[in-house]
Design a protein around this motif. Structure first.
Motif, PDB file in Angstrom:
ATOM      1  N   ARG A 161      -2.110  55.336  42.557  1.00 47.23           N
ATOM      2  CA  ARG A 161      -0.852  55.939  42.997  1.00 47.23           C
ATOM      3  C   ARG A 161      -1.009  56.560  44.389  1.00 47.23           C
ATOM      4  NH1 ARG A 161       3.387  54.214  40.915  1.00 47.23           N
ATOM      5  NH2 ARG A 161       3.895  55.428  39.072  1.00 47.23           N
ATOM      6  N   GLN A 164      -0.909  53.837  46.899  1.00 45.29           N
ATOM      7  CA  GLN A 164       0.467  53.329  47.023  1.00 45.29           C
ATOM      8  C   GLN A 164       1.322  54.293  47.842  1.00 45.29           C
ATOM      9  OE1 GLN A 164       1.634  52.880  42.915  1.00 45.29           O
ATOM     10  NE2 GLN A 164       0.785  50.820  42.758  1.00 45.29           N
ATOM     11  N   LEU A 234       8.155  52.225  45.357  1.00 44.48           N
ATOM     12  CA  LEU A 234       7.301  52.929  44.393  1.00 44.48           C
ATOM     13  C   LEU A 234       7.888  52.885  42.986  1.00 44.48           C
ATOM     14  CD1 LEU A 234       6.320  56.096  46.461  1.00 44.48           C
ATOM     15  CD2 LEU A 234       4.785  54.272  45.734  1.00 44.48           C
ATOM     16  N   GLN A 241       9.374  44.446  43.088  1.00 43.14           N
ATOM     17  CA  GLN A 241       8.352  45.126  43.877  1.00 43.14           C
ATOM     18  C   GLN A 241       7.640  44.116  44.786  1.00 43.14           C
ATOM     19  OE1 GLN A 241       4.847  47.013  41.959  1.00 43.14           O
ATOM     20  NE2 GLN A 241       5.741  48.897  42.730  1.00 43.14           N
ATOM     21  N   ALA A 245       7.210  44.183  48.819  1.00 41.92           N
ATOM     22  CA  ALA A 245       5.925  44.033  49.507  1.00 41.92           C
ATOM     23  C   ALA A 245       6.003  42.884  50.501  1.00 41.92           C
ATOM     24  CB  ALA A 245       4.823  43.784  48.484  1.00 41.92           C
ATOM     25  N   CYS A 269      -4.132  47.378  51.918  1.00 45.96           N
ATOM     26  CA  CYS A 269      -3.920  48.387  50.867  1.00 45.96           C
ATOM     27  C   CYS A 269      -2.689  48.092  50.008  1.00 45.96           C
ATOM     28  CB  CYS A 269      -3.842  49.775  51.485  1.00 45.96           C
ATOM     29  SG  CYS A 269      -5.434  50.320  52.135  1.00 45.96           S
ATOM     30  N   TRP A 270      -1.841  47.149  50.435  1.00 41.54           N
ATOM     31  CA  TRP A 270      -0.748  46.709  49.557  1.00 41.54           C
ATOM     32  C   TRP A 270      -1.305  46.166  48.249  1.00 41.54           C
ATOM     33  CZ3 TRP A 270       4.320  47.423  49.327  1.00 41.54           C
ATOM     34  CH2 TRP A 270       5.007  47.799  50.489  1.00 41.54           C
ATOM     35  N   ALA A 272      -3.054  47.566  46.261  1.00 39.29           N
ATOM     36  CA  ALA A 272      -3.006  48.589  45.217  1.00 39.29           C
ATOM     37  C   ALA A 272      -1.793  48.373  44.308  1.00 39.29           C
ATOM     38  CB  ALA A 272      -2.951  49.987  45.841  1.00 39.29           C
ATOM     39  N   PHE A 273      -0.774  47.662  44.813  1.00 42.65           N
ATOM     40  CA  PHE A 273       0.407  47.371  44.002  1.00 42.65           C
ATOM     41  C   PHE A 273       0.189  46.132  43.115  1.00 42.65           C
ATOM     42  CE2 PHE A 273       2.265  49.867  47.425  1.00 42.65           C
ATOM     43  CZ  PHE A 273       3.225  50.625  46.773  1.00 42.65           C
TER      44      PHE A 273
END
Lengths: 315, 158
Positions: A161, A164, A234, A241, A245, A269-270, A272-273
């Motif tokens: 989280r 994100q 989020l 989602q 992205a 780091c995208w 992380a989704f």
């Protein structure tokens, strides 16, 4: 209240953390050579060094050949260890401050880039997650591969989280900075900022666009509206989602084409989704399926052989 | 992937303290970030404002771009690569110190020395010119080619 607290600590499979460790620690090594790559040179020529607030707060020494070379070696060694998911917390607690210092030096000559927030936050939160096996584990083979560990953990969820939120903050706060830059008005999207940027960094795509200022204004509006709405991502789920992205990844592709600014440390780091924890099950299912197909195929082959044998016997 | 065992186990929950501390840390981070965007400068990295390309440029602005050209001992005129691998100085640094260089062109000696030190096998710089290109906008459109202006000249000392 509990709902808010739970939002910050969703239960997410540990496998996603394992994948992120491998990808991000390897990315740090790439970053040190391709993006923030002048830290060691700054150690050789510290003349232009203007320490940033954090460096002054912690009274970090001025970059020198000795300390930047040490930093380099430490980062390479512990990124490689962290990337294997062996002693990930120890490696992580070393990489996080070391890389923060590395970037701090790299940005201490008057120019600060804004693409490293999510990556730096990720490095600080990853070591807060304990791996599936408790305590020190010196056995080489683990009964559960960390990449397949479906144990859902709130600690993992919190780390995810945080990454994100940092990714989204990079966009949302860019919109805030644009309001502030225009004296807290909405003047930015109608201004000639992209023209200015292209004139100062000329290249073919940009120079072609210079003839059509209205297109640049459309891009500025799309950019700032997208940045403002980014927090919605989020709370989006699944395909929606993914769509969000993809919008921002497209945004970066356009920025790379127009301004030659790639923002890869944020883009990575995208992940992380992404439900990275599903990679191993997906792969195993496929393998199981192809095996059962093959077994079925072999059964048919055997039947065929049997028929041939019978025919031969009958001949 | 030998040794992979799939297990769907119950979730591992955090204790009250662990959860509380994490939520507080996350909220504090958000507060620091918002504070940085609203009030701080780049100095506060990583909690500074995301201000890249966040400025306002008027439709009739003059866009300036500072560069350095060099005559070399091979008789050529070249643009000096203003980055740490080229001449050892970043363009931002030159732009920030333009005023000082105009008053005291000998500061350009460092650029020639930096180039010679990093590229010993390439032609040396014998004369440097600090040039400012000005592009004018009219109604948000580029109006004609950039106009160069020589701000400082420096005959390089051997």
């Amino acid at each position: 209240m509990n709902k808010v607290v739970d939002w910050f600590t969703p239960q997410i499979a540990l496998a996603r953390i394992a994948w992120l460790r491998t990808i991000l620690y390897l990315f740090v090594i790439l970053d040190m050579h391709a993006f923030v790559r002048d830290t060691r040179l700054k150690g050789e020529h510290p003349g232009l060094y203007q320490p940033l607030f954090l460096a002054r707060l912690f009274e970090l020494p001025k970059p020198s050949v000795a300390n930047t070379t040490t930093l380099y070696v430490v980062l390479i060694v512990f990124c490689l260890i962290g990337a294997t998911n062996r002693m990930p917390r120890l490696a992580g607690w070393i990489v996080a401050p070391a890389f923060t210092w590395w970037v701090l030096i790299g940005m201490s000559d008057g120019k600060v880039d804004h693409d490293h927030l999510a990556l730096v936050v990720a490095l600080w939160v990853l070591p807060t997650v304990a791996s599936g096996t408790k305590g020190w584990n010196f056995t080489w083979r683990r009964d559960v591969s960390p990449y397949a560990d479906q144990t859902r953990s709130e600690a993992a969820g919190w780390a995810i989280r945080c990454v994100q939120i940092s990714v989204i903050a990079t966009y949302f706060l860019s919109a805030i900075a644009k309001l502030r830059g225009a004296g807290w008005t909405l003047g930015w999207p109608g201004s000639a900022i992209l023209t200015w940027a292209i004139v100062r960094r000329p290249h073919p795509v940009g120079e072609w666009l210079l003839q059509y200022p209205w297109m640049l204004h459309v891009m500025q509006w799309v950019g700032i509206i997208g940045e403002f709405c980014s927090p919605v991502i989020l709370w989006l789920k699944g395909r929606w989602q993914l769509l969000g992205a993809l919008f921002f990844i497209g945004f970066h592709v356009a920025n790379t084409a127009i301004l030659m600014i790639h923002f890869l440390p944020t883009v990575i780091c995208w992940l992380a989704f992404a439900p990275l924890e599903r990679i191993v099950p997906w792969f195993q299912q496929r393998r199981a399926k192809s095996r059962s197909d093959r077994d079925a195929g072999e059964a048919e082959d055997q039947a065929e052989d049997g028929r041939q044998a019978k025919e031969q016997a009958g001949a | 992937m030998a040794g992979v065992v799939m297990k769907e186990r119950a979730g591992v929950r955090l204790g009250r303290v662990g959860k509380g501390v994490r939520v507080v840390v996350a909220l504090a981070g958000i507060v620091l970030l918002v504070n940085g965007s609203v009030r701080a400068s780049d100095d506060a990295w990583p909690f500074g404002p995301m201000s890249q390309y966040a400025g306002m440029i008027a439709d009739d602005a003059s866009i300036t771009y500072t560069r350095i050209t060099a005559q070399t001992d091979a008789g050529t005129t070249v643009d000096v690569p203003l980055n740490i691998e080229g001449a050892g100085v970043a363009r931002a640094e030159i732009e920030a110190r333009t005023g000082e260089i105009v008053k005291n062109p000998s500061l350009l000696q460092a650029v020639a020395d930096g180039w010679a030190r990093k590229h010993p096998d390439q032609p040396k710089y014998v004369k440097l010119e600090l040039i400012r290109d000005t592009t004018t906008l009219v109604d948000g459109r580029v109006d004609g080619d950039p106009v160069p202006e020589v701000l400082a000249t420096w005959q390089v000392r051997k």
